[in-house]
Design a protein around this motif. Structure first.
Motif, PDB file in Angstrom:
ATOM      1  N   ALA A  27      52.724 -48.822 -18.892  1.00 40.03           N
ATOM      2  CA  ALA A  27      52.552 -49.306 -17.968  1.00 40.03           C
ATOM      3  C   ALA A  27      51.612 -50.501 -17.644  1.00 40.03           C
ATOM      4  CB  ALA A  27      51.815 -48.038 -16.972  1.00 40.03           C
ATOM      5  N   ALA A  28      50.711 -50.478 -18.528  1.00 39.48           N
ATOM      6  CA  ALA A  28      49.347 -51.701 -18.219  1.00 39.48           C
ATOM      7  C   ALA A  28      50.161 -52.954 -18.671  1.00 39.48           C
ATOM      8  CB  ALA A  28      48.460 -51.430 -19.302  1.00 39.48           C
ATOM      9  N   ARG A  29      51.142 -52.783 -19.693  1.00 39.11           N
ATOM     10  CA  ARG A  29      51.848 -54.131 -20.261  1.00 39.11           C
ATOM     11  C   ARG A  29      52.875 -54.617 -19.043  1.00 39.11           C
ATOM     12  NH1 ARG A  29      51.663 -51.766 -25.376  1.00 39.11           N
ATOM     13  NH2 ARG A  29      53.497 -50.128 -24.985  1.00 39.11           N
ATOM     14  N   ALA A  30      53.489 -53.643 -18.361  1.00 39.26           N
ATOM     15  CA  ALA A  30      54.406 -53.936 -17.295  1.00 39.26           C
ATOM     16  C   ALA A  30      53.552 -54.481 -16.105  1.00 39.26           C
ATOM     17  CB  ALA A  30      55.306 -52.529 -16.914  1.00 39.26           C
ATOM     18  N   VAL A  31      52.562 -53.886 -15.987  1.00 40.17           N
ATOM     19  CA  VAL A  31      51.595 -54.261 -14.671  1.00 40.17           C
ATOM     20  C   VAL A  31      51.056 -55.635 -14.875  1.00 40.17           C
ATOM     21  CG1 VAL A  31      49.712 -53.716 -13.336  1.00 40.17           C
ATOM     22  CG2 VAL A  31      51.437 -52.152 -13.624  1.00 40.17           C
ATOM     23  N   PHE A  32      50.700 -55.881 -16.217  1.00 40.57           N
ATOM     24  CA  PHE A  32      49.886 -57.301 -16.610  1.00 40.57           C
ATOM     25  C   PHE A  32      50.877 -58.306 -16.462  1.00 40.57           C
ATOM     26  CE2 PHE A  32      46.408 -54.851 -19.027  1.00 40.57           C
ATOM     27  CZ  PHE A  32      45.604 -54.521 -17.805  1.00 40.57           C
ATOM     28  N   ARG A  35      51.487 -59.091 -12.632  1.00 39.10           N
ATOM     29  CA  ARG A  35      50.194 -59.145 -11.514  1.00 39.10           C
ATOM     30  C   ARG A  35      49.115 -59.926 -12.383  1.00 39.10           C
ATOM     31  NH1 ARG A  35      49.570 -54.390  -7.486  1.00 39.10           N
ATOM     32  NH2 ARG A  35      48.204 -55.777  -6.743  1.00 39.10           N
ATOM     33  N   GLY A  36      49.130 -59.885 -13.857  1.00 36.62           N
ATOM     34  CA  GLY A  36      48.159 -60.558 -14.362  1.00 36.62           C
ATOM     35  C   GLY A  36      47.151 -59.501 -15.034  1.00 36.62           C
ATOM     36  N   ILE A  37      46.379 -59.778 -15.819  1.00 33.14           N
ATOM     37  CA  ILE A  37      45.291 -58.622 -16.412  1.00 33.14           C
ATOM     38  C   ILE A  37      44.257 -58.423 -15.468  1.00 33.14           C
ATOM     39  CG2 ILE A  37      45.965 -59.440 -18.699  1.00 33.14           C
ATOM     40  CD1 ILE A  37      43.169 -60.774 -18.789  1.00 33.14           C
ATOM     41  N   ASP A  38      44.105 -58.852 -14.138  1.00 30.37           N
ATOM     42  CA  ASP A  38      43.344 -58.560 -13.232  1.00 30.37           C
ATOM     43  C   ASP A  38      43.618 -57.714 -12.225  1.00 30.37           C
ATOM     44  OD1 ASP A  38      41.070 -60.199 -14.450  1.00 30.37           O
ATOM     45  OD2 ASP A  38      41.721 -61.904 -13.205  1.00 30.37           O
ATOM     46  N   ALA A  39      45.037 -57.140 -12.529  1.00 29.23           N
ATOM     47  CA  ALA A  39      45.615 -56.106 -11.588  1.00 29.23           C
ATOM     48  C   ALA A  39      44.794 -54.926 -11.596  1.00 29.23           C
ATOM     49  CB  ALA A  39      46.872 -55.789 -12.147  1.00 29.23           C
ATOM     50  N   PRO A  40      44.477 -54.244 -10.351  1.00 28.03           N
ATOM     51  CA  PRO A  40      43.785 -53.150 -10.399  1.00 28.03           C
ATOM     52  C   PRO A  40      44.149 -51.930 -11.267  1.00 28.03           C
ATOM     53  CG  PRO A  40      44.370 -53.606  -8.372  1.00 28.03           C
ATOM     54  CD  PRO A  40      45.263 -54.462  -9.055  1.00 28.03           C
ATOM     55  N   MET A  41      42.891 -51.050 -11.654  1.00 25.72           N
ATOM     56  CA  MET A  41      43.182 -50.126 -12.863  1.00 25.72           C
ATOM     57  C   MET A  41      44.232 -48.806 -12.143  1.00 25.72           C
ATOM     58  SD  MET A  41      41.577 -51.078 -15.746  1.00 25.72           S
ATOM     59  CE  MET A  41      40.767 -49.609 -16.739  1.00 25.72           C
ATOM     60  N   ALA A  42      43.965 -48.785 -10.771  1.00 25.18           N
ATOM     61  CA  ALA A  42      44.388 -47.901 -10.051  1.00 25.18           C
ATOM     62  C   ALA A  42      46.203 -48.022 -10.010  1.00 25.18           C
ATOM     63  CB  ALA A  42      44.226 -47.761  -8.744  1.00 25.18           C
ATOM     64  N   THR A  43      46.303 -49.466 -10.088  1.00 28.24           N
ATOM     65  CA  THR A  43      47.657 -49.635 -10.147  1.00 28.24           C
ATOM     66  C   THR A  43      48.489 -49.254 -11.247  1.00 28.24           C
ATOM     67  OG1 THR A  43      47.434 -51.527  -8.477  1.00 28.24           O
ATOM     68  CG2 THR A  43      49.538 -51.574  -9.904  1.00 28.24           C
ATOM     69  N   VAL A  44      47.739 -49.503 -12.398  1.00 24.30           N
ATOM     70  CA  VAL A  44      48.349 -49.180 -13.877  1.00 24.30           C
ATOM     71  C   VAL A  44      48.266 -47.459 -13.847  1.00 24.30           C
ATOM     72  CG1 VAL A  44      47.822 -49.168 -16.361  1.00 24.30           C
ATOM     73  CG2 VAL A  44      47.344 -51.107 -14.796  1.00 24.30           C
ATOM     74  N   ALA A  45      47.436 -46.975 -13.318  1.00 18.34           N
ATOM     75  CA  ALA A  45      47.342 -45.423 -13.389  1.00 18.34           C
ATOM     76  C   ALA A  45      48.588 -44.988 -12.550  1.00 18.34           C
ATOM     77  CB  ALA A  45      46.190 -44.755 -12.980  1.00 18.34           C
ATOM     78  N   ARG A  46      49.011 -45.634 -11.571  1.00 23.12           N
ATOM     79  CA  ARG A  46      50.019 -45.144 -10.611  1.00 23.12           C
ATOM     80  C   ARG A  46      51.341 -45.308 -11.143  1.00 23.12           C
ATOM     81  NH1 ARG A  46      47.250 -47.242  -6.290  1.00 23.12           N
ATOM     82  NH2 ARG A  46      48.670 -49.128  -6.216  1.00 23.12           N
ATOM     83  N   LYS A 107      58.438 -62.737 -25.011  1.00 32.24           N
ATOM     84  CA  LYS A 107      58.672 -60.972 -24.895  1.00 32.24           C
ATOM     85  C   LYS A 107      57.609 -60.341 -24.091  1.00 32.24           C
ATOM     86  CE  LYS A 107      61.171 -60.983 -29.243  1.00 32.24           C
ATOM     87  NZ  LYS A 107      60.879 -60.868 -30.672  1.00 32.24           N
ATOM     88  N   GLU A 108      56.310 -60.909 -24.127  1.00 31.07           N
ATOM     89  CA  GLU A 108      55.075 -60.140 -23.401  1.00 31.07           C
ATOM     90  C   GLU A 108      54.536 -61.245 -22.343  1.00 31.07           C
ATOM     91  OE1 GLU A 108      54.640 -56.999 -23.626  1.00 31.07           O
ATOM     92  OE2 GLU A 108      55.555 -56.173 -25.429  1.00 31.07           O
ATOM     93  N   ARG A 109      54.983 -61.043 -21.048  1.00 31.67           N
ATOM     94  CA  ARG A 109      54.476 -62.414 -20.432  1.00 31.67           C
ATOM     95  C   ARG A 109      52.924 -62.062 -20.072  1.00 31.67           C
ATOM     96  NH1 ARG A 109      57.676 -61.953 -15.289  1.00 31.67           N
ATOM     97  NH2 ARG A 109      58.367 -59.922 -15.786  1.00 31.67           N
ATOM     98  N   GLY A 110      52.483 -60.921 -20.108  1.00 34.90           N
ATOM     99  CA  GLY A 110      50.863 -60.868 -19.866  1.00 34.90           C
ATOM    100  C   GLY A 110      50.049 -61.010 -21.140  1.00 34.90           C
ATOM    101  N   PHE A 111      50.897 -61.415 -22.198  1.00 34.87           N
ATOM    102  CA  PHE A 111      49.995 -61.703 -23.424  1.00 34.87           C
ATOM    103  C   PHE A 111      49.052 -62.972 -23.583  1.00 34.87           C
ATOM    104  CE2 PHE A 111      49.855 -63.550 -27.763  1.00 34.87           C
ATOM    105  CZ  PHE A 111      49.226 -62.608 -28.381  1.00 34.87           C
ATOM    106  N   PRO A 112      49.572 -63.866 -23.044  1.00 34.34           N
ATOM    107  CA  PRO A 112      48.692 -65.213 -23.036  1.00 34.34           C
ATOM    108  C   PRO A 112      47.442 -65.023 -22.438  1.00 34.34           C
ATOM    109  CG  PRO A 112      50.820 -65.818 -22.616  1.00 34.34           C
ATOM    110  CD  PRO A 112      50.938 -64.435 -22.385  1.00 34.34           C
ATOM    111  N   ALA A 113      47.228 -64.404 -21.314  1.00 31.77           N
ATOM    112  CA  ALA A 113      45.941 -64.131 -20.640  1.00 31.77           C
ATOM    113  C   ALA A 113      45.245 -63.078 -21.461  1.00 31.77           C
ATOM    114  CB  ALA A 113      46.010 -63.767 -19.382  1.00 31.77           C
ATOM    115  N   ALA A 114      45.812 -62.194 -21.931  1.00 31.22           N
ATOM    116  CA  ALA A 114      45.350 -61.159 -22.756  1.00 31.22           C
ATOM    117  C   ALA A 114      44.718 -61.562 -23.860  1.00 31.22           C
ATOM    118  CB  ALA A 114      46.292 -59.785 -23.097  1.00 31.22           C
TER     119      ALA A 114
END
Length: 226
Positions: A27-32, A35-46, A107-114
């Motif tokens: 879920a974290a990989r998809a949300v990041f 929405r970027g790695i600053d997305a709310p942790m609650a969003t990842v949990a949901r 393949k992992e669009r959230g990876f550069p910021a991560a």
């Protein structure tokens, strides 16, 4: 039994806790990516279908979640740098690193910021990891230049420019692998010191009429033809 908060799950952890952890990471990989790695942790949990408390038991901080989500990609980058330095041909080593990192971006669009966030300079260990990576990249660049393959005015910081340019393409055309490969090939050819021009990969199916506009969201909105 208390669930571990380590990035790597220990042996013997309960099966349900292990499944929860894997759901959180997916879920974290998809949300990041969205929405970027600053997305709310609650969003990842949901997205993972778990409670916020469960998420924090596994990953007590955002940095821990980011590192856990992209741990495999980080290791791939580390191996790519090691493999690139081991290639006898300096240019091929340089090319391997650029292509590997850009492929991960696609393949992992959230990876550069991560990638940047996962190596903060707040600890000696992370600072040493960053220093080691920077030294490896400098070595790779200087070797390719000394061999006469990489243009003399190329600077290691230009790799950051490459990542930013490619990241923009991936954000606009996330499913167009052909466009990604062709841009990387163009960039690599522009970095060559000689005039050798290898054939480019096949072109993308993109047309001028299908260009995405990014001003109004991921796909944007076309200007009125009236």
């Amino acid at each position: 039994m208390v669930e571990s908060s380590r990035i790597t799950a220990p042996e013997g952890v309960r099966a349900d806790a292990r499944r929860n952890r894997e759901r959180v990471l997916a879920a974290a990989r998809a949300v990041f990516a969205e929405r970027g790695i600053d997305a709310p942790m609650a969003t990842v949990a949901r997205r993972a279908g778990v409670g916020v408390a469960t998420l924090y038991r596994h990953f007590p901080t955002r940095d821990a979640l980011v590192q856990g989500a992209f741990e495999e990609q980080m290791e791939t980058c580390g191996r790519a740098l090691t493999d690139a330095l081991a290639v006898p041909d300096p240019w091929q080593g340089f090319q391997l690193l650029v292509e590997t990192v850009c492929d991960l971006q696609r393949k992992e669009r959230g990876f550069p910021a991560a990638f940047l966030a996962a190596f903060p300079d707040s600890t000696a260990e992370h600072a040493q990891s960053r220093k080691h990576a920077e030294h490896g990249i400098m070595t790779l660049v200087h070797r390719a230049q000394a061999a006469g393959a990489l243009r003399a005015d190329f600077h290691p910081s230009d790799l950051g420019v490459v990542m930013l340019a490619h990241c923009g393409l991936v954000a606009a055309l996330p499913d167009d692998a052909a466009a990604s490969r062709r841009l990387v090939a163009y960039l690599l050819q522009s970095f060559r010191a000689d005039a050798t021009r290898e054939p480019l990969p096949p072109p993308t199916a993109l047309t001028l009429d299908s260009l995405p506009f990014t001003g109004d969201g991921p796909q944007g909105r076309r200007p009125s033809r009236s």
